[in-house]
Write a protein that holds these residues in place. Structure first.
Motif, PDB file in Angstrom:
ATOM      1  N   UNK A   1       0.725  -1.163   0.060  1.00  0.00           N
ATOM      2  CA  UNK A   1       0.109  -0.087  -0.004  1.00  0.00           C
ATOM      3  C   UNK A   1       0.576   1.341   0.002  1.00  0.00           C
ATOM      4  N   UNK A   2       2.138   1.131   0.137  1.00  0.00           N
ATOM      5  CA  UNK A   2       3.090   2.345   0.099  1.00  0.00           C
ATOM      6  C   UNK A   2       2.748   3.121  -1.191  1.00  0.00           C
ATOM      7  N   UNK A   3       3.231   4.322  -1.314  1.00  0.00           N
ATOM      8  CA  UNK A   3       3.055   5.013  -2.512  1.00  0.00           C
ATOM      9  C   UNK A   3       3.443   4.377  -3.912  1.00  0.00           C
ATOM     10  N   UNK A   4       2.708   4.663  -4.925  1.00  0.00           N
ATOM     11  CA  UNK A   4       3.238   3.762  -6.228  1.00  0.00           C
ATOM     12  C   UNK A   4       2.538   2.359  -6.108  1.00  0.00           C
ATOM     13  N   UNK A   5       2.208   1.912  -5.267  1.00  0.00           N
ATOM     14  CA  UNK A   5       1.616   0.518  -4.998  1.00  0.00           C
ATOM     15  C   UNK A   5       0.186   0.469  -5.481  1.00  0.00           C
ATOM     16  N   UNK A   6      -0.486  -0.710  -5.675  1.00  0.00           N
ATOM     17  CA  UNK A   6      -1.881  -0.871  -6.168  1.00  0.00           C
ATOM     18  C   UNK A   6      -2.210  -2.082  -5.574  1.00  0.00           C
ATOM     19  N   UNK A   7      -3.314  -2.145  -4.755  1.00  0.00           N
ATOM     20  CA  UNK A   7      -4.066  -3.147  -4.410  1.00  0.00           C
ATOM     21  C   UNK A   7      -5.351  -3.550  -5.032  1.00  0.00           C
ATOM     22  N   UNK A   8      -5.417  -4.629  -5.820  1.00  0.00           N
ATOM     23  CA  UNK A   8      -6.770  -4.495  -6.764  1.00  0.00           C
ATOM     24  C   UNK A   8      -7.235  -5.854  -6.428  1.00  0.00           C
ATOM     25  N   UNK A   9      -8.592  -5.665  -6.480  1.00  0.00           N
ATOM     26  CA  UNK A   9      -9.304  -6.858  -6.376  1.00  0.00           C
ATOM     27  C   UNK A   9      -9.389  -8.012  -7.248  1.00  0.00           C
ATOM     28  N   UNK A  10      -9.164  -9.221  -7.081  1.00  0.00           N
ATOM     29  CA  UNK A  10      -9.231 -10.152  -8.185  1.00  0.00           C
ATOM     30  C   UNK A  10      -9.590 -11.435  -7.741  1.00  0.00           C
ATOM     31  N   UNK A  11      -9.340 -12.692  -7.992  1.00  0.00           N
ATOM     32  CA  UNK A  11      -9.838 -13.962  -7.545  1.00  0.00           C
ATOM     33  C   UNK A  11      -8.741 -14.900  -8.157  1.00  0.00           C
ATOM     34  N   UNK A  12      -8.662 -15.983  -7.362  1.00  0.00           N
ATOM     35  CA  UNK A  12      -7.759 -17.056  -7.660  1.00  0.00           C
ATOM     36  C   UNK A  12      -7.930 -17.500  -9.221  1.00  0.00           C
ATOM     37  N   UNK A  13      -9.069 -17.682  -9.648  1.00  0.00           N
ATOM     38  CA  UNK A  13      -9.323 -17.817 -10.954  1.00  0.00           C
ATOM     39  C   UNK A  13      -8.843 -16.967 -11.995  1.00  0.00           C
ATOM     40  N   UNK A  14      -8.987 -15.490 -11.722  1.00  0.00           N
ATOM     41  CA  UNK A  14      -8.492 -14.539 -12.543  1.00  0.00           C
ATOM     42  C   UNK A  14      -6.981 -14.544 -12.725  1.00  0.00           C
ATOM     43  N   UNK A  15      -6.406 -14.466 -11.388  1.00  0.00           N
ATOM     44  CA  UNK A  15      -4.923 -14.315 -11.178  1.00  0.00           C
ATOM     45  C   UNK A  15      -4.446 -15.705 -12.103  1.00  0.00           C
ATOM     46  N   UNK A  16      -4.937 -16.733 -11.958  1.00  0.00           N
ATOM     47  CA  UNK A  16      -4.286 -17.855 -12.368  1.00  0.00           C
ATOM     48  C   UNK A  16      -4.631 -17.849 -13.995  1.00  0.00           C
ATOM     49  N   UNK A  17      -5.670 -17.360 -14.580  1.00  0.00           N
ATOM     50  CA  UNK A  17      -5.961 -17.131 -15.975  1.00  0.00           C
ATOM     51  C   UNK A  17      -4.818 -16.133 -16.588  1.00  0.00           C
ATOM     52  N   UNK A  18      -4.624 -14.692 -15.875  1.00  0.00           N
ATOM     53  CA  UNK A  18      -3.659 -13.889 -16.436  1.00  0.00           C
ATOM     54  C   UNK A  18      -2.226 -14.426 -16.418  1.00  0.00           C
ATOM     55  N   UNK A  19      -1.990 -14.992 -15.153  1.00  0.00           N
ATOM     56  CA  UNK A  19      -0.385 -15.441 -14.994  1.00  0.00           C
ATOM     57  C   UNK A  19      -0.138 -16.509 -16.143  1.00  0.00           C
ATOM     58  N   UNK A  20      -0.935 -17.587 -16.324  1.00  0.00           N
ATOM     59  CA  UNK A  20      -0.685 -18.505 -17.316  1.00  0.00           C
ATOM     60  C   UNK A  20      -0.767 -18.171 -18.719  1.00  0.00           C
ATOM     61  N   UNK A  21      -1.750 -17.156 -18.963  1.00  0.00           N
ATOM     62  CA  UNK A  21      -1.802 -16.631 -20.266  1.00  0.00           C
ATOM     63  C   UNK A  21      -0.675 -15.847 -20.767  1.00  0.00           C
ATOM     64  N   UNK A  22       0.139 -14.843 -19.970  1.00  0.00           N
ATOM     65  CA  UNK A  22       1.190 -14.187 -20.454  1.00  0.00           C
ATOM     66  C   UNK A  22       2.139 -15.339 -20.656  1.00  0.00           C
ATOM     67  N   UNK A  23       2.301 -16.459 -19.898  1.00  0.00           N
ATOM     68  CA  UNK A  23       3.493 -17.413 -20.247  1.00  0.00           C
ATOM     69  C   UNK A  23       3.169 -18.196 -21.336  1.00  0.00           C
ATOM     70  N   UNK A  24       1.795 -18.462 -21.633  1.00  0.00           N
ATOM     71  CA  UNK A  24       1.529 -19.318 -22.712  1.00  0.00           C
ATOM     72  C   UNK A  24       1.467 -18.544 -24.249  1.00  0.00           C
ATOM     73  N   UNK A  25       1.448 -17.140 -23.993  1.00  0.00           N
ATOM     74  CA  UNK A  25       1.115 -16.289 -25.328  1.00  0.00           C
ATOM     75  C   UNK A  25       2.553 -15.460 -25.593  1.00  0.00           C
ATOM     76  N   UNK A  26       2.455 -14.213 -25.099  1.00  0.00           N
ATOM     77  CA  UNK A  26       3.450 -13.115 -25.439  1.00  0.00           C
ATOM     78  C   UNK A  26       4.764 -13.493 -25.163  1.00  0.00           C
ATOM     79  N   UNK A  27       4.788 -13.994 -23.675  1.00  0.00           N
ATOM     80  CA  UNK A  27       6.158 -14.048 -22.898  1.00  0.00           C
ATOM     81  C   UNK A  27       6.963 -14.988 -23.539  1.00  0.00           C
ATOM     82  N   UNK A  28       6.355 -16.252 -24.062  1.00  0.00           N
ATOM     83  CA  UNK A  28       6.848 -17.374 -24.507  1.00  0.00           C
ATOM     84  C   UNK A  28       7.308 -16.923 -25.887  1.00  0.00           C
ATOM     85  N   UNK A  29       6.269 -16.615 -26.590  1.00  0.00           N
ATOM     86  CA  UNK A  29       6.542 -16.332 -27.878  1.00  0.00           C
ATOM     87  C   UNK A  29       7.696 -15.310 -28.394  1.00  0.00           C
TER      88      UNK A  29
END
Ligand code: NDP
Length: 331
Positions: free
Chosen positions: A175-203
């Protein structure tokens, strides 16, 4: 729009008198344990008895076996690698959650999303997932800066699971300045994390590898090709500029010739195939196909993983960069 939590919504007093066990003293574990202690929380560490265990002791933490730490704790932060956590959880952590009233904290949605870990009903289960490597989690708060964290709740036995998650999030410095605490869910975090790995980051890695091959074939020296592609560190600077100026707005840091070239050529690499591959990645993450494939691979001793890693690490680009790094005195 996603909900952004304000610092005032997080009450550290909720953790007063509570023992927090950080299970796994690695990238995230060490950083989060040290930050929580800086904010005066009572932290113990659970780890297998090895180098990380010794590091925790050197850092001044009471360091115990994982099961002993879980037994003592009110809040258990499971900061083990995702592929290691289910077995450790089953054998060492789960028996100590049965008396109820404990909070289990994850830094990744993976094991809850795919039910590789199924905590007892009598516990709170929350997500506090930094979008920052461990070193950043450790360093930024010492400079008075926070970092982004995704927060979610999958079980709220106590009725104040979210409040506990926010208190932990404040305790690690997000929560210190420049931080951001955002509501998400286990499912959403899994989706975005794996999505990056399976698409643009690996590519991107494979694209750089291919670009190196073609430049060298065109007569460019290996060293110049590597420095151009990524070895200069410019890619990191561009990434930082994207985070502050924006993905397209950072183009203003490049010459007009560069901007024109990027704008006219970049899109040519993104065709219908790219959309189809990204949609397939989303489907395979959501329906568990990838998680099942990875679990089967691990159960077989990860032969494909080891083969692919070996192939990449002995590829021409890897050999060339080793020579360049030696020449440049890089470790
Ligand atoms: P690490 O790879 O740093 O490992 C964490 C700890 O797990 C280490 O203390 C390690 O101890 C221990 N460990 C490793 N293998 C075993 C094993 N077989 N048995 C018992 N203990 C073991 O993990 P991270 O900190 O990278 O990840 C922890 C969690 O944080 C994960 O859920 C990850 O997804 C999440 N996360 C990680 C981020 C990152 O930047 N790395 C960013 C955001 C979230 P030892 O070294 O002694 O074996």
């Amino acid at each position: 729009m996603a909900r952004f939590f304000a610092a005032a919504e997080a009450d550290p007093a909720l953790l007063k008198g509570k023992t927090i066990a950080v299970i796994g003293y690695g990238n995230q574990g060490r950083a989060q344990a040290i930050n929580l202690r800086r904010f005066d929380h009572q932290v113990i560490v659970g780890n297998q008895e090895d180098q990380s265990w010794r590091q925790a002791r050197e850092d001044g933490f009471e360091t115990l076996a994982m099961d002993a730490a879980a037994a003592r704790a009110d809040v258990v932060m499971l900061l083990l690698p995702d592929e290691v956590a289910p077995a450790a959880y089953r054998e060492l952590i789960a028996p100590h959650l049965l008396r109820g009233g404990k909070t289990l904290v994850f830094a990744s949605g993976y094991n809850i999303t795919y039910k590789f870990i199924a905590p007892p009903r009598e516990s709170d289960v929350v997500l506090v997932a930094p979008r920052m490597i461990g070193q950043g989690v450790l360093d930024l708060p010492t400079r008075g800066e926070g970092f982004p964290v995704l927060v979610g709740v999958s079980q709220d036995f106590s009725g104040h699971a979210l409040a506990t998650a926010l208190a932990i999030t404040k305790g690690i410095g997000a929560f210190l300045p420049h931080g951001a605490v955002v509501e998400s869910s286990f499912e959403e975090e899994t989706l975005v994390d794996l999505f990056s790995e399976h698409t643009w980051a690996g590519a991107m890695l494979f694209l750089l590898d291919r670009a190196f091959k073609l430049l060298v074939e065109a007569g460019v020296s290996k060293e110049v090709a590597l420095l151009e592609l990524y070895a200069s560190g410019e890619l990191g600077e561009i990434g930082r500029a994207m985070a502050t100026l924006g993905v397209w707005n950072q183009l203003k840091l490049h010459s007009h010739t560069s901007q024109f070239g990027q704008l006219t050529h970049g899109g040519e690499f993104i065709g219908a195939d790219a959309d189809a591959l990204m949609r397939r990645a989303i489907d395979e993450i959501r329906d568990g196909t990838f998680a099942k494939r990875w679990a089967a691979e691990q159960a077989a001793g990860s032969p494909l993983y080891h083969r692919l890693l070996k192939e990449r690490r002995s590829s021409p680009i890897a050999t060339a960069e080793q020579e360049l790094f030696t020449r440049l005195g890089r470790p």
